[in-house]
Write a protein that holds these residues in place. Structure first.
Motif, short mmCIF file in Angstrom:
data_model
loop_
_atom_site.label_atom_id
_atom_site.label_comp_id
_atom_site.label_asym_id
_atom_site.label_seq_id
_atom_site.Cartn_x
_atom_site.Cartn_y
_atom_site.Cartn_z
N TYR A 132 2.57 8.65 -13.01
CA TYR A 132 2.84 7.96 -11.80
C TYR A 132 1.42 7.42 -11.36
CZ TYR A 132 4.55 7.52 -7.22
OH TYR A 132 5.20 6.85 -5.99
N VAL A 133 1.60 6.26 -10.93
CA VAL A 133 0.44 5.52 -10.66
C VAL A 133 0.72 5.18 -8.95
CG1 VAL A 133 -0.84 3.40 -10.91
CG2 VAL A 133 -0.16 4.68 -12.83
N LEU A 134 -0.18 5.93 -8.02
CA LEU A 134 0.24 5.74 -6.75
C LEU A 134 -0.77 4.41 -6.16
CD1 LEU A 134 1.04 6.80 -3.85
CD2 LEU A 134 -0.89 8.30 -3.97
N ALA A 135 0.00 3.63 -5.49
CA ALA A 135 -0.65 2.67 -4.57
C ALA A 135 -0.49 3.06 -3.18
CB ALA A 135 0.08 1.25 -4.81
N LEU A 136 -1.58 2.41 -2.42
CA LEU A 136 -1.43 2.96 -0.92
C LEU A 136 -0.71 2.26 -0.08
CD1 LEU A 136 -5.10 4.21 -0.34
CD2 LEU A 136 -3.11 5.44 -1.22
N HIS A 137 -0.14 1.06 -0.55
CA HIS A 137 0.91 0.04 0.06
C HIS A 137 1.57 -0.61 -1.17
CE1 HIS A 137 1.89 -3.74 2.08
NE2 HIS A 137 1.53 -3.13 3.07
N GLU A 138 3.08 -0.74 -0.55
CA GLU A 138 3.96 -1.11 -1.66
C GLU A 138 3.88 -2.77 -2.02
OE1 GLU A 138 5.80 1.75 1.19
OE2 GLU A 138 4.50 0.03 1.47
N GLY A 139 3.15 -3.45 -1.29
CA GLY A 139 2.56 -4.82 -1.92
C GLY A 139 1.72 -4.53 -2.90
N ALA A 140 0.87 -3.78 -3.01
CA ALA A 140 -0.04 -3.36 -4.30
C ALA A 140 0.71 -2.78 -5.17
CB ALA A 140 -1.22 -2.62 -3.84
N LEU A 155 8.36 -0.69 -14.27
CA LEU A 155 9.10 0.20 -12.97
C LEU A 155 8.41 0.33 -12.05
CD1 LEU A 155 12.39 1.68 -13.08
CD2 LEU A 155 10.50 3.26 -12.07
N VAL A 156 8.78 0.01 -10.56
CA VAL A 156 8.13 0.29 -9.46
C VAL A 156 9.35 1.08 -8.50
CG1 VAL A 156 8.65 -1.96 -8.55
CG2 VAL A 156 6.56 -0.77 -7.62
N ASN A 157 8.74 2.13 -7.99
CA ASN A 157 9.56 2.72 -7.14
C ASN A 157 9.02 2.87 -5.54
OD1 ASN A 157 10.01 6.30 -6.14
ND2 ASN A 157 11.71 4.93 -6.73
N LEU A 158 9.87 2.35 -4.60
CA LEU A 158 9.62 1.80 -3.31
C LEU A 158 10.21 3.05 -2.33
CD1 LEU A 158 9.55 -2.05 -3.67
CD2 LEU A 158 7.59 -0.28 -3.70
N HIS A 159 10.12 2.85 -0.95
CA HIS A 159 10.67 3.56 -0.01
C HIS A 159 11.34 2.72 0.89
CE1 HIS A 159 11.26 6.51 2.76
NE2 HIS A 159 10.54 6.17 3.61
N ALA A 160 12.69 2.70 0.53
CA ALA A 160 13.93 2.31 1.37
C ALA A 160 13.81 0.83 1.65
CB ALA A 160 13.87 3.19 2.65
N ALA A 161 14.07 0.54 2.89
CA ALA A 161 13.97 -1.02 3.41
C ALA A 161 12.74 -1.22 3.75
CB ALA A 161 14.91 -1.40 4.54
N ALA A 162 12.09 -0.38 4.47
CA ALA A 162 10.65 -0.52 4.82
C ALA A 162 9.75 -0.87 3.75
CB ALA A 162 10.38 0.32 5.84
N GLY A 163 9.67 -0.05 2.64
CA GLY A 163 8.79 -0.09 1.58
C GLY A 163 8.98 -1.48 0.76
N GLY A 217 10.71 -4.02 2.23
CA GLY A 217 9.94 -5.16 2.73
C GLY A 217 8.39 -5.39 2.63
N ASN A 218 7.45 -4.40 2.63
CA ASN A 218 6.22 -4.42 2.55
C ASN A 218 5.86 -4.92 0.96
OD1 ASN A 218 5.38 -3.39 4.92
ND2 ASN A 218 5.20 -1.23 4.02
#
Length: 528
Positions: free
Chosen positions: A40-48, A65-73, A75-76
């Motif tokens: 798991y490679v953590l980015a501090l912002h979903e755009g990154a 594969l990228v895993n984002l957080h719901a609608a807000a993530g 959107g980012n």
């Protein structure tokens, strides 16, 4: 077996064991007891995060594969998703959805109308009808993302699906199935192009990102040699699809209609491979082609083919088409085009340097295996000064969206550790996803970040001149301590004051196994 286990089994069957992401509460049920064989490679912002997944897919040539957080993530992430979509990059974008019972209530963190959220930036969007359908949806998304034309897909996954029982019989078939999704141009259609090319009096070739692979490079070089063709790179390119020291190389075409047309003066045929026709940017009125000039092209993307405002377009793998043409088009016995005149390496005294001199110093530091992640937008087409001699050596944000270059460089390096990555960033572009420096430091990703500091949005200043728009506010960027920011994120950072020091610093950094940031002063536009 539970749905969560089946999800990871499907990923394993496709060789996907790296997950990029920035988790939220909706994603925790998927990520708990994370498998030991996954990274798991953590980015501090979903755009990154999405740009890292983009770069990783580019480097590996396989879906990521990228895993984002719901609608807000999501959107980012969508700013950089525009680059992924425009670049035909196979990224599977997943985001957590609220519990199924809660979505009807529009509970907090519900992804409302989830399948429409990422449109039109994805090839396909899905929220499975049942928990048992999650593995099927994932399998379909991976296969579709990698099928021509490649591109991102989007899956919205409810948080209460993961502990349901999966169907082991269905999973067995999902893990074994394959799709060969790379259609080629039919022989009758290719023969039409072959005959037109054979009969042309003075043809010229245009190449685009779609042939930036070993087959495409080999075919383009051999066809150029066989027919003594001048070769241009298509406007607004996201990759370098042809060797810049080849005798036929003529540089990157400009981005306005009449200027492109002028480059085709005297040519009765333009043949284009792997490029949209064309990705204009600077607006100028004019005709697409000079009188007496005809265009034929090959692209793997039917949408690119059908939206082209002129020309005869063949749909299929453009690299394959080049290879087949090269074997069957009769050679033309005429002198090759003279090589481009090249200026010698610049060695300016400073205290700030021209973009050309900085590029020369970087070219002296890299070798033929170096990969350039390029988001220095005020000098986006200065490729004539780089010696680029192999495929997959230069990448640029495909839709022009800033914030891609820094995290994409991290993904490129993780995806192919055998080739060192040199990121070229403007000081404006850097700050869109500057937090990605933390990821480089945390995972010791040995990217060398070179930041050209001119204290302004230089590309926009050029456009204020071209568009006759003086007095635009918000174009100055004074007082930013770039090396201090990098140091705070854990990156070794250096500010240099001579071009020889730049070459030496980049050469030394490329020889280490740690990330580095090097700041170089660039002449602002007013002093250029």
């Amino acid at each position: 077996m539970k749905v969560r286990d089946a999800f990871f089994e499907v990923l394993r069957s496709h060789g996907i064991t790296t997950v990029f992401g920035n988790p939220g509460s909706n994603e925790l049920p998927l990520l708990r007891d994370f498998p030991d064989d996954f990274r798991y490679v953590l980015a501090l912002h979903e755009g990154a995060a999405i740009a890292m997944a983009d770069g990783y897919a580019l480097a590996t040539g396989r879906p990521s594969l990228v895993n984002l957080h719901a609608a807000a993530g999501t959107g980012n992430a969508m700013g950089n998703l525009t680059n992924t979509q425009s670049g035909h990059v196979p990224v599977v974008v997943t985001s957590g959805q609220q519990a199924r019972r809660y979505t009807a209530l529009n509970a907090l963190l519900t992804n409302v109308d989830a399948t429409a959220l990422a449109e039109p930036l994805v090839k396909w969007s899905c929220e499975p009808l049942r928990p048992e359908d999650v593995p099927q949806a994932l399998s379909q998304g991976i296969l579709l993302a990698g099928s021509a034309p490649a591109g991102p897909v989007y899956l919205s996954l409810p948080l209460d699906d993961w502990d349901h029982q999966a169907d082991p019989g269905a999973l067995k078939h999902l893990k074994a199935r394959t799709v060969q999704g790379d259609p080629v141009v039919s022989e009758p259609a290719l023969d039409l192009l072959r005959r037109r090319l054979t009969g042309a009096a003075n043809p010229v070739m245009v190449v685009g990102p779609g042939i930036d692979d070993a087959t495409g490079w080999d075919g383009a070089c051999r066809l150029a040699d066989r027919l003594a063709l001048p070769v241009f790179v298509a406007p607004s390119p996201s990759r370098c699809p042809f060797p810049t020291r080849h005798p036929g190389y003529r540089g990157v075409l400009p981005s306005d209609i009449p200027a492109v047309a002028r480059h085709f003066d005297g040519h009765d045929l333009v043949v284009a491979f792997g490029a949209a026709i064309f990705r204009y940017h600077a607006f100028e009125e004019g005709d697409y082609l000079p009188p007496g000039t005809e265009l034929w092209a090959v692209t793997s993307d039917p949408d690119e083919a059908t939206r082209a405002p002129f020309g005869r377009i063949l749909v299929g793998n453009p690299s394959d088409a080049l290879a087949r043409l090269t074997e069957t088009v009769p050679a033309r016995h005429r002198p090759p085009p003279p090589p481009l005149e090249r200026t010698s390496r610049l060695n300016e005294a400073g205290p700030a340097f021209s973009a050309e001199a900085i590029v020369d110093a970087l070219d002296a530091a890299k070798d033929e295996s170096t990969v350039l992640a390029h988001e220095w937008t005020s000098v986006d087409t200065t490729w004539d000064r780089f010696d680029i001699s192999r495929p997959g050596s230069l990448y640029f944000p495909a839709s022009g969206g800033l914030g891609w270059g820094l995290p994409a460089a991290i993904g490129l390096q993780l995806g192919d550790p055998s080739r060192r990555v040199l990121a070229m960033l403007g000081d404006g572009a850097l700050h869109y996803t500057v937090s990605a420096l933390w990821t480089a430091a945390r995972y010791r990703v040995p990217v060398v970040f070179v930041v050209a500091r001119n204290g302004e949005y230089g590309a926009l200043k050029k456009f204020t001149q071209a568009m006759q728009a003086p007095g635009v506010p918000g174009l100055e960027l004074p007082g930013i301590d770039i090396t201090g920011i990098a140091s705070a994120y854990g990156i070794s950072a250096t500010r240099i004051d001579t071009l020889d020091a730049l070459t030496a610093a980049v050469t030394a950094a490329l020889a280490t196994d740690e990330p580095h940031l090097i700041e170089v002063p660039q002449q602002p536009l007013t002093a250029s």
